[in-house]
Design an enzyme around this catalytic site. Structure first.
Site, PDB file in Angstrom:
ATOM      1  N   TYR A 120      27.537 -13.164  23.852  1.00 44.60           N
ATOM      2  CA  TYR A 120      28.509 -12.860  23.616  1.00 44.60           C
ATOM      3  C   TYR A 120      28.703 -11.780  22.057  1.00 44.60           C
ATOM      4  O   TYR A 120      28.430 -12.037  21.527  1.00 44.60           O
ATOM      5  CB  TYR A 120      29.897 -13.865  23.809  1.00 44.60           C
ATOM      6  CG  TYR A 120      31.230 -12.889  24.185  1.00 44.60           C
ATOM      7  CD1 TYR A 120      31.440 -12.348  25.512  1.00 44.60           C
ATOM      8  CD2 TYR A 120      31.846 -12.336  23.214  1.00 44.60           C
ATOM      9  CE1 TYR A 120      32.468 -11.873  25.818  1.00 44.60           C
ATOM     10  CE2 TYR A 120      32.440 -11.736  22.907  1.00 44.60           C
ATOM     11  CZ  TYR A 120      33.215 -11.559  24.309  1.00 44.60           C
ATOM     12  OH  TYR A 120      34.000 -10.558  25.212  1.00 44.60           O
ATOM     13  N   TRP A 122      29.919  -6.938  21.177  1.00 43.61           N
ATOM     14  CA  TRP A 122      29.584  -6.053  21.314  1.00 43.61           C
ATOM     15  C   TRP A 122      28.647  -4.766  21.304  1.00 43.61           C
ATOM     16  O   TRP A 122      28.635  -4.639  22.068  1.00 43.61           O
ATOM     17  CB  TRP A 122      31.183  -5.445  21.403  1.00 43.61           C
ATOM     18  CG  TRP A 122      32.338  -5.561  21.746  1.00 43.61           C
ATOM     19  CD1 TRP A 122      33.049  -6.906  22.031  1.00 43.61           C
ATOM     20  CD2 TRP A 122      33.197  -4.679  21.887  1.00 43.61           C
ATOM     21  NE1 TRP A 122      33.965  -5.963  22.468  1.00 43.61           N
ATOM     22  CE2 TRP A 122      34.210  -4.606  22.469  1.00 43.61           C
ATOM     23  CE3 TRP A 122      33.606  -3.150  21.928  1.00 43.61           C
ATOM     24  CZ2 TRP A 122      35.267  -4.221  22.955  1.00 43.61           C
ATOM     25  CZ3 TRP A 122      33.894  -2.163  22.061  1.00 43.61           C
ATOM     26  CH2 TRP A 122      35.510  -2.540  23.332  1.00 43.61           C
TER      27      TRP A 122
HETATM   28  N1  LIG Z   1      41.315 -15.046  15.712  1.00 44.86           N
HETATM   29  C1  LIG Z   1      40.539 -13.780  16.401  1.00 44.86           C
HETATM   30  N2  LIG Z   1      38.974 -13.950  17.184  1.00 44.86           N
HETATM   31  C2  LIG Z   1      38.668 -13.181  17.619  1.00 44.86           C
HETATM   32  C3  LIG Z   1      39.781 -12.079  18.680  1.00 44.86           C
HETATM   33  C4  LIG Z   1      40.846 -12.472  17.568  1.00 44.86           C
HETATM   34  O1  LIG Z   1      42.023 -11.511  18.374  1.00 44.86           O
HETATM   35  N3  LIG Z   1      41.536 -13.414  16.680  1.00 44.86           N
HETATM   36  N4  LIG Z   1      39.133 -11.538  19.271  1.00 44.86           N
HETATM   37  C5  LIG Z   1      38.364 -11.745  20.021  1.00 44.86           C
HETATM   38  C6  LIG Z   1      37.312 -11.124  20.901  1.00 44.86           C
HETATM   39  S1  LIG Z   1      38.640  -9.445  22.287  1.00 44.86           S
HETATM   40  C7  LIG Z   1      35.851  -9.934  20.801  1.00 44.86           C
HETATM   41  S2  LIG Z   1      35.706  -9.135  21.559  1.00 44.86           S
HETATM   42  C8  LIG Z   1      35.341 -11.143  19.285  1.00 44.86           C
HETATM   43  C9  LIG Z   1      34.286  -9.925  19.402  1.00 44.86           C
HETATM   44  O2  LIG Z   1      33.148 -10.217  18.383  1.00 44.86           O
HETATM   45  P1  LIG Z   1      31.536  -9.560  18.631  1.00 44.86           P
HETATM   46  O3  LIG Z   1      31.681  -8.498  19.737  1.00 44.86           O
HETATM   47  O4  LIG Z   1      30.817 -10.473  18.612  1.00 44.86           O
HETATM   48  O5  LIG Z   1      31.940  -8.780  17.138  1.00 44.86           O
HETATM   49  P2  LIG Z   1      30.553  -7.735  16.307  1.00 44.86           P
HETATM   50  O6  LIG Z   1      30.972  -7.583  15.537  1.00 44.86           O
HETATM   51  O7  LIG Z   1      31.365  -6.244  17.669  1.00 44.86           O
HETATM   52  O8  LIG Z   1      29.293  -8.011  16.744  1.00 44.86           O
HETATM   53  C10 LIG Z   1      28.564  -6.963  17.347  1.00 44.86           C
HETATM   54  C11 LIG Z   1      27.691  -7.667  16.961  1.00 44.86           C
HETATM   55  O9  LIG Z   1      26.351  -6.733  17.358  1.00 44.86           O
HETATM   56  C12 LIG Z   1      25.298  -5.726  16.127  1.00 44.86           C
HETATM   57  N5  LIG Z   1      24.377  -5.175  16.671  1.00 44.86           N
HETATM   58  C13 LIG Z   1      25.041  -4.236  17.374  1.00 44.86           C
HETATM   59  N6  LIG Z   1      24.335  -3.173  17.643  1.00 44.86           N
HETATM   60  C14 LIG Z   1      22.915  -3.967  17.888  1.00 44.86           C
HETATM   61  C15 LIG Z   1      22.093  -3.499  18.177  1.00 44.86           C
HETATM   62  O10 LIG Z   1      21.840  -2.723  18.842  1.00 44.86           O
HETATM   63  N7  LIG Z   1      21.261  -4.380  18.756  1.00 44.86           N
HETATM   64  C16 LIG Z   1      21.671  -6.196  18.317  1.00 44.86           C
HETATM   65  N8  LIG Z   1      20.742  -7.160  18.069  1.00 44.86           N
HETATM   66  N9  LIG Z   1      22.634  -6.351  17.409  1.00 44.86           N
HETATM   67  C17 LIG Z   1      23.201  -5.498  17.014  1.00 44.86           C
HETATM   68  C18 LIG Z   1      26.179  -6.002  15.132  1.00 44.86           C
HETATM   69  O11 LIG Z   1      25.479  -5.985  13.861  1.00 44.86           O
HETATM   70  C19 LIG Z   1      27.308  -7.261  15.276  1.00 44.86           C
HETATM   71  O12 LIG Z   1      26.357  -8.113  14.129  1.00 44.86           O
HETATM   72  O13 LIG Z   1      35.944 -11.543  18.607  1.00 44.86           O
HETATM   73  C20 LIG Z   1      36.865 -12.217  18.928  1.00 44.86           C
HETATM   74  N10 LIG Z   1      37.558 -13.058  18.053  1.00 44.86           N
HETATM   75  N1  LIG Z   2      40.176  -0.791  15.537  1.00 47.78           N
HETATM   76  C1  LIG Z   2      39.407  -1.395  16.750  1.00 47.78           C
HETATM   77  N2  LIG Z   2      39.582  -1.611  18.027  1.00 47.78           N
HETATM   78  C2  LIG Z   2      39.773  -2.639  19.070  1.00 47.78           C
HETATM   79  C3  LIG Z   2      39.098  -3.363  18.486  1.00 47.78           C
HETATM   80  C4  LIG Z   2      38.676  -3.549  17.132  1.00 47.78           C
HETATM   81  O1  LIG Z   2      37.721  -4.457  16.760  1.00 47.78           O
HETATM   82  N3  LIG Z   2      39.209  -3.190  16.512  1.00 47.78           N
HETATM   83  N4  LIG Z   2      37.976  -4.356  19.283  1.00 47.78           N
HETATM   84  C5  LIG Z   2      38.668  -3.920  20.431  1.00 47.78           C
HETATM   85  C6  LIG Z   2      38.636  -5.376  21.485  1.00 47.78           C
HETATM   86  S1  LIG Z   2      37.220  -6.102  21.534  1.00 47.78           S
HETATM   87  C7  LIG Z   2      39.863  -5.610  21.977  1.00 47.78           C
HETATM   88  S2  LIG Z   2      39.998  -7.620  23.524  1.00 47.78           S
HETATM   89  C8  LIG Z   2      41.275  -5.201  21.994  1.00 47.78           C
HETATM   90  C9  LIG Z   2      42.205  -5.795  22.066  1.00 47.78           C
HETATM   91  O2  LIG Z   2      43.185  -5.195  22.064  1.00 47.78           O
HETATM   92  P1  LIG Z   2      44.906  -6.050  21.536  1.00 47.78           P
HETATM   93  O3  LIG Z   2      44.613  -7.397  22.268  1.00 47.78           O
HETATM   94  O4  LIG Z   2      46.156  -5.725  22.083  1.00 47.78           O
HETATM   95  O5  LIG Z   2      44.761  -6.247  20.104  1.00 47.78           O
HETATM   96  P2  LIG Z   2      45.403  -7.286  18.726  1.00 47.78           P
HETATM   97  O6  LIG Z   2      44.913  -5.947  17.861  1.00 47.78           O
HETATM   98  O7  LIG Z   2      44.238  -8.328  19.081  1.00 47.78           O
HETATM   99  O8  LIG Z   2      46.613  -7.202  19.451  1.00 47.78           O
HETATM  100  C10 LIG Z   2      47.744  -6.228  19.480  1.00 47.78           C
HETATM  101  C11 LIG Z   2      49.144  -6.277  18.525  1.00 47.78           C
HETATM  102  O9  LIG Z   2      49.926  -7.196  19.198  1.00 47.78           O
HETATM  103  C12 LIG Z   2      51.126  -7.634  18.850  1.00 47.78           C
HETATM  104  N5  LIG Z   2      51.087  -9.396  18.618  1.00 47.78           N
HETATM  105  C13 LIG Z   2      50.201 -10.795  18.782  1.00 47.78           C
HETATM  106  N6  LIG Z   2      50.669 -11.818  18.718  1.00 47.78           N
HETATM  107  C14 LIG Z   2      51.673 -11.243  19.598  1.00 47.78           C
HETATM  108  C15 LIG Z   2      53.015 -12.421  20.442  1.00 47.78           C
HETATM  109  O10 LIG Z   2      52.475 -13.043  20.925  1.00 47.78           O
HETATM  110  N7  LIG Z   2      53.519 -11.052  21.062  1.00 47.78           N
HETATM  111  C16 LIG Z   2      53.776 -10.385  21.721  1.00 47.78           C
HETATM  112  N8  LIG Z   2      54.735  -9.204  21.662  1.00 47.78           N
HETATM  113  N9  LIG Z   2      52.880  -9.462  20.379  1.00 47.78           N
HETATM  114  C17 LIG Z   2      51.685 -10.567  19.985  1.00 47.78           C
HETATM  115  C18 LIG Z   2      49.772  -7.829  17.749  1.00 47.78           C
HETATM  116  O11 LIG Z   2      51.134  -7.577  16.537  1.00 47.78           O
HETATM  117  C19 LIG Z   2      48.870  -6.849  17.581  1.00 47.78           C
HETATM  118  O12 LIG Z   2      48.929  -6.116  16.298  1.00 47.78           O
HETATM  119  O13 LIG Z   2      40.945  -3.934  21.300  1.00 47.78           O
HETATM  120  C20 LIG Z   2      39.988  -3.036  21.264  1.00 47.78           C
HETATM  121  N10 LIG Z   2      39.754  -1.997  20.052  1.00 47.78           N
HETATM  122 MO   LIG Z   3      38.021  -8.110  23.862  1.00 49.28          MO
END
Ligand SMILES: Nc1nc2c(c(=O)[nH]1)N[C@H]1C(S)=C(S)[C@@H](COP(=O)(O)OP(=O)(O)OC[C@H]3O[C@@H](n4cnc5c(=O)[nH]c(N)nc54)[C@H](O)[C@@H]3O)O[C@H]1N2
Ligand SMILES: Nc1nc2c(c(=O)[nH]1)N[C@H]1C(S)=C(S)[C@@H](COP(=O)(O)OP(=O)(O)OC[C@H]3O[C@@H](n4cnc5c(=O)[nH]c(N)nc54)[C@H](O)[C@@H]3O)O[C@H]1N2
Ligand SMILES: [Mo]
Length: 794
Positions: A120, A122
């Protein structure tokens, strides 16, 4: 589109990332600067991270093998990930011979199910060089792998919504929400649970030709659309929309929604004709909300107690929602918590009580403020794609259960998921590319224990992330700047050519070429490549896609020369379930009843107390109660998405570094909470709970609700200091590794209880960006054999 800088020595070249199109300044085959695409109305500042990241010392420059794995042979090893572990640099021939031998051994001895290829993450934007697609195609070609299902982003949506709105309803919810143009025209009120965080809209999976979300929100506001943001953070909405902030206690959205429904029911504002025609189970829910089933009326006074929002505010909000066209948005964060299914289902129910589902700019949505493409229109014609083949292995896990799988293989590993009783497979080889579980997973010390269990870990990476440092074999991948690709995300404005900007770093190679060589060693090269080079695949993917479009489009050569082609057939959807609303009898939903299921017999039949047959308010058991018992009054930590980068990507970049405090991730605290702990801005603090601890730099702000702290994800995990789990500030050393519920088993990383205190003494250095010890390795070495003397076989 490429242009020269004033000095004439360097050139700007086009670049595409998940955070949008931009330009890199290239001099002497090095990226020395970056600037926005001049056509982008609101470019993301994240692009400023690219120059540092591109040539950083943490780039993986050669294939590398862990010395202990090479010396001892494949096997469990609890020193995987140790900060002082040593790697040997080897040549590609050696690395691929070792890897091919290991794939063969594992397949022969344990079958393909023993290979975990969920992988898993991005990775980077690009339709062809997409890491997961490449790896999955390879693994499918060699007999398959144990896969992962659903996402960290919104597993509760993916699993719950098919029960409530049907499979097609899920697709509509994620792909066809009302376009911002429709909202600007028809909507009076947008009520968003989880804010509308602009920095999140900068990213769209696969990239986006232009950043349109923030400008669209401003336009809507100028057109008279009012925004209400229910969120613990005030700055979760764009400046220009003048949103009303309802600073609710985190995790109380379900209670708030029931209170709003209570007002609709008791003041004759609920749309009973809608409920009768389009839903089933409304009566169950009505009795529950009124307190007839459990003796607790879910009225505004009841919700005020839980959420901290005044009852009068809730009453007035319910009346306003019923008085005009209202769009109810549940952001993804709200369901990325324990019991995350409940606010989602309660939100759908509240929208059903309002009776506006399917009306232009009204009803229910889930994703504004979570991704840039949401509300940006839809392109029904699809996108060019690399076929991944099919997986002969049908074993899978819900994606966020990876540590459980590795820790509890076989008969001991029983768990429930969406009505099934399942067992974890026994994984011997983990293959990961394009993801960083040591950023994204919960309870990282536990994950480290889990990664000690497999016999071999393969990681393909651009950088020496903490995940790469848990691998036995590390293969260096090119970055998106180093290869030709085609870029677009679903609903994007245009398909773009993304030509290589600089040469590959060190010995980095395109994953496609690496896997083609590996496939040759495993006797399936032609099946993997179908005889095409990567350049030929780009042409083939484009032409196959073009052949499926009704509109006439330029051929590949013309497209590549022009650099862009508009995606045909763009539409601006008016509402989720608009067709269903027009004619529920001939377009029924794919649910058992054909209607919106406010009560689901199917889910009720699963017998899950934490996700029963209709949405319910579940007091936050676990974290909160445990902390009350222990007599402490910890803060509720919001571990949301970082505003200075995408997850952990390019954390060493200038823009990300500029946001740090004392080189550590910033933690925001309310002034009262900081004062109670004697903390001042800029202090290095220790954030801790029963699971772990990390350091962070204190920032003090009244943009948070009191009692809430915010430490975004993304700081590279740094376990190098003896007295803290992470010296750099990754909140996932604190989060609990537990699913949303047995229904979806989704990620719950958004919330965790923590205590924050000043760090006494000189803080340990941040060593996250020091690459591991790398010794010159042997070339042409012998593949190690599992179970040989000196090995650590299980
Ligand atoms: N506590 C907490 N944890 C969370 C979340 C949260 O809300 N709270 N959100 C979660 C969510 S929604 C998500 S989607 C995940 C995201 O977690 P990830 O998608 O695992 O995070 P990234 O840092 O985007 O990891 C992508 C990796 O791919 C590598 N990469 C980039 N380009 C390439 C390429 O071309 N080839 C290869 N082989 N590697 C490459 C980058 O160096 C990086 O290490 O995190 C989750 N974790
Ligand atoms: N710059 C940037 N953009 C991203 C990403 C990133 O890593 N960096 N990750 C991408 C990915 S993989 C995903 S999945 C999306 C995630 O998109 P979201 O899940 O919408 O993003 P978050 O920033 O985790 O949360 C948004 C806001 O929800 C509010 N929140 C937290 N808990 C609660 C709650 O219990 N109730 C309410 N009402 N609000 C709450 C917090 O204040 C937080 O700032 O973002 C994407 N966009
Ligand atoms: Mo995500």
């Amino acid at each position: 589109m490429d242009g020269s800088d004033p000095e004439g020595a360097a050139t700007y070249r086009r670049a595409s990332a998940h955070w949008g199109d931009y330009q890199v300044l290239v001099a002497g085959d090095r990226v020395v600067g970056a600037r926005p695409d001049p056509d982008d109305p609101a470019p993301a500042p994240l692009l400023e991270n690219a120059p540092d990241a591109q040539h950083h010392p943490t780039r993986v420059a050669t294939p590398a093998v862990r010395r202990r794995w090479l010396d001892n042979g494949p096997g469990p090893d609890d020193r995987r990930g140790a900060p002082d572990d040593e790697y040997l640099a080897v040549d590609w021939e050696t690395a691929l011979d070792l890897l091919a031998g290991e794939f063969d051994r594992v397949r022969r001895e344990h079958g393909n199910t023993a290979v975990y290829g969920g992988s898993y993450g991005w990775a980077s934007a690009g339709r062809f060089h997409h890491s997961q697609s490449q790896l999955h195609r390879l693994l499918n070609t060699i007999g398959g792998y144990t896969a992962s299902r659903d996402t960290y982003s919104h597993a509760a949506i993916e699993v719950l919504v098919p029960h409530v709105l049907g499979r097609a309803g899920l697709a509509e919810l994620l792909e066809n929400p009302p376009a911002w143009e429709v909202i600007a025209e028809h909507t009076d009120l947008v009520v968003s649970f989880g804010g509308l965080r602009v920095s999140n809209t900068w990213n769209s999976a696969g990239g986006r030709a232009a950043q349109t979300a923030e400008p669209a929100m401003r336009t809507a506001a100028r057109n008279g659309v009012r925004f209400v943001s229910v969120s613990p953070l005030r700055d979760d909405t764009p400046d220009g929309v003048d949103a009303e902030w309802l600073p609710a206690a985190p995790g109380t959205d379900t209670a708030i929604m029931f209170a709003l429904a209570h007002v609709l029911l008791t003041e004759g504002l609920a749309d009973t004709a809608f409920l009768d025609r389009y839903t089933v189970g409304a009566d169950h829910l009505r009795r529950y909300v009124l307190g007839e089933t459990d003796g607790t009326p879910k009225d505004p006074e009841w919700a005020a107690e839980l959420s901290g929002l005044p009852a009068a505010t809730l009453r007035e909000l319910a009346r306003r929602m019923a008085a005009g066209r209202t769009l109810l948005n549940v952001g993804w964060s709200v369901q990325r918590t324990r019991h995350g299914e409940q606010p989602l289902w309660a939100g759908i129910a509240l929208a059903a009580f309002l009776g506006q589902i399917g009306l232009p700019g009204g009803g229910f949505a889930a994703g504004y403020g979570s991704t840039g493409r949401y509300g940006g229109g839809a392109t029904p014609g699809g996108l060019p794609r690399l076929p991944q083949g099919s997986n002969p292995v049908d074993e899978f896990i819900p994606v966020a259960r990876v540590a459980d799988m590795l820790l509890h293989p076989g008969p001991g590993g029983v768990y429930e998921y969406n009505g099934e009783l399942r067992r974890y497979p026994d994984i011997r080889l983990v293959a990961w590319s394009g993801g960083n579980p040591f950023h994204h997973h919960q309870d990282l010390e536990r994950l480290s224990c889990a990664f000690a269990r497999p016999e071999t870990v393969l990681v393909v990476e651009t950088h020496w992330t903490a995940t790469a440092r848990h691998a036995d074999i590390v293969l260096p991948s090119t970055t998106a700047l180093e290869r030709d690709d085609i870029v677009a995300s679903r609903g994007d404005l245009r398909l773009r050519a993304a030509p290589r900007a600089v040469s590959p770093h060190g010995q980095a190679r395109d994953e496609y070429d690496v896997y083609a060589d590996l496939a040759r060693r495993l006797g399936v090269r032609h099946a993997f490549t179908e005889g095409r080079t990567s350049g030929e695949w780009l042409r083939h993917m484009y032409e196959t896609w073009r052949g499926g479009q009704r509109a006439p489009l330029p051929g590949f050569g013309e497209f590549w020369a022009a650099g862009t082609v508009d995606l045909p057939g763009r539409v601006h959807p008016s509402a989720v379930l608009a067709e269903f609303r027009r004619d529920p009898d001939s377009v029924p939903l794919g649910t058992p009843s054909g209607r919106i299921e406010l009560y689901s017999e199917t889910i009720a039949g699963f017998g899950y107390a934490e996700c029963p047959g209709h949405p319910v308010w579940l007091p936050e058991e676990g974290e909160r109660l445990r902390s009350l018992e222990s007599g402490t009054s910890p803060l509720l930590l919001i571990a949301n998405q970082p505003g200075t980068k995408l997850h952990s990507q390019q954390d060493m970049g200038a823009y990300s570094r500029a946001g740090k405090i004392g080189e550590r991730a910033p933690i925001r605290l309310h002034p009262d909470d900081a004062a109670a702990r004697g903390l001042a801005p800029g202090d290095i603090v220790r954030v801790s709970n029963a699971r772990g601890s990390c350091l962070a730099g204190a920032e003090i702000s009244d943009a948070l609700r009191q009692g809430v702290a915010q430490l975004s994800t993304g700081a590279w995990y740094d376990p190098s200091a003896p007295d803290v789990s992470c010296a750099h500030g990754n909140p996932n050393v604190l989060t609990e590794d537990i699913g949303t519920s047995r229904l979806s088993q989704g990620c719950t990383g958004q919330h965790v209880r923590v205590e924050v205190e000043a760090y006494e003494g000189a803080p340990p250095p941040v060593r996250a960006f020091e690459p591991p010890r790398l010794a010159p390795g042997s070339t042409g070495g012998q593949a190690p054999v599992a179970g040989e003397p000196g090995g650590t076989p299980r």
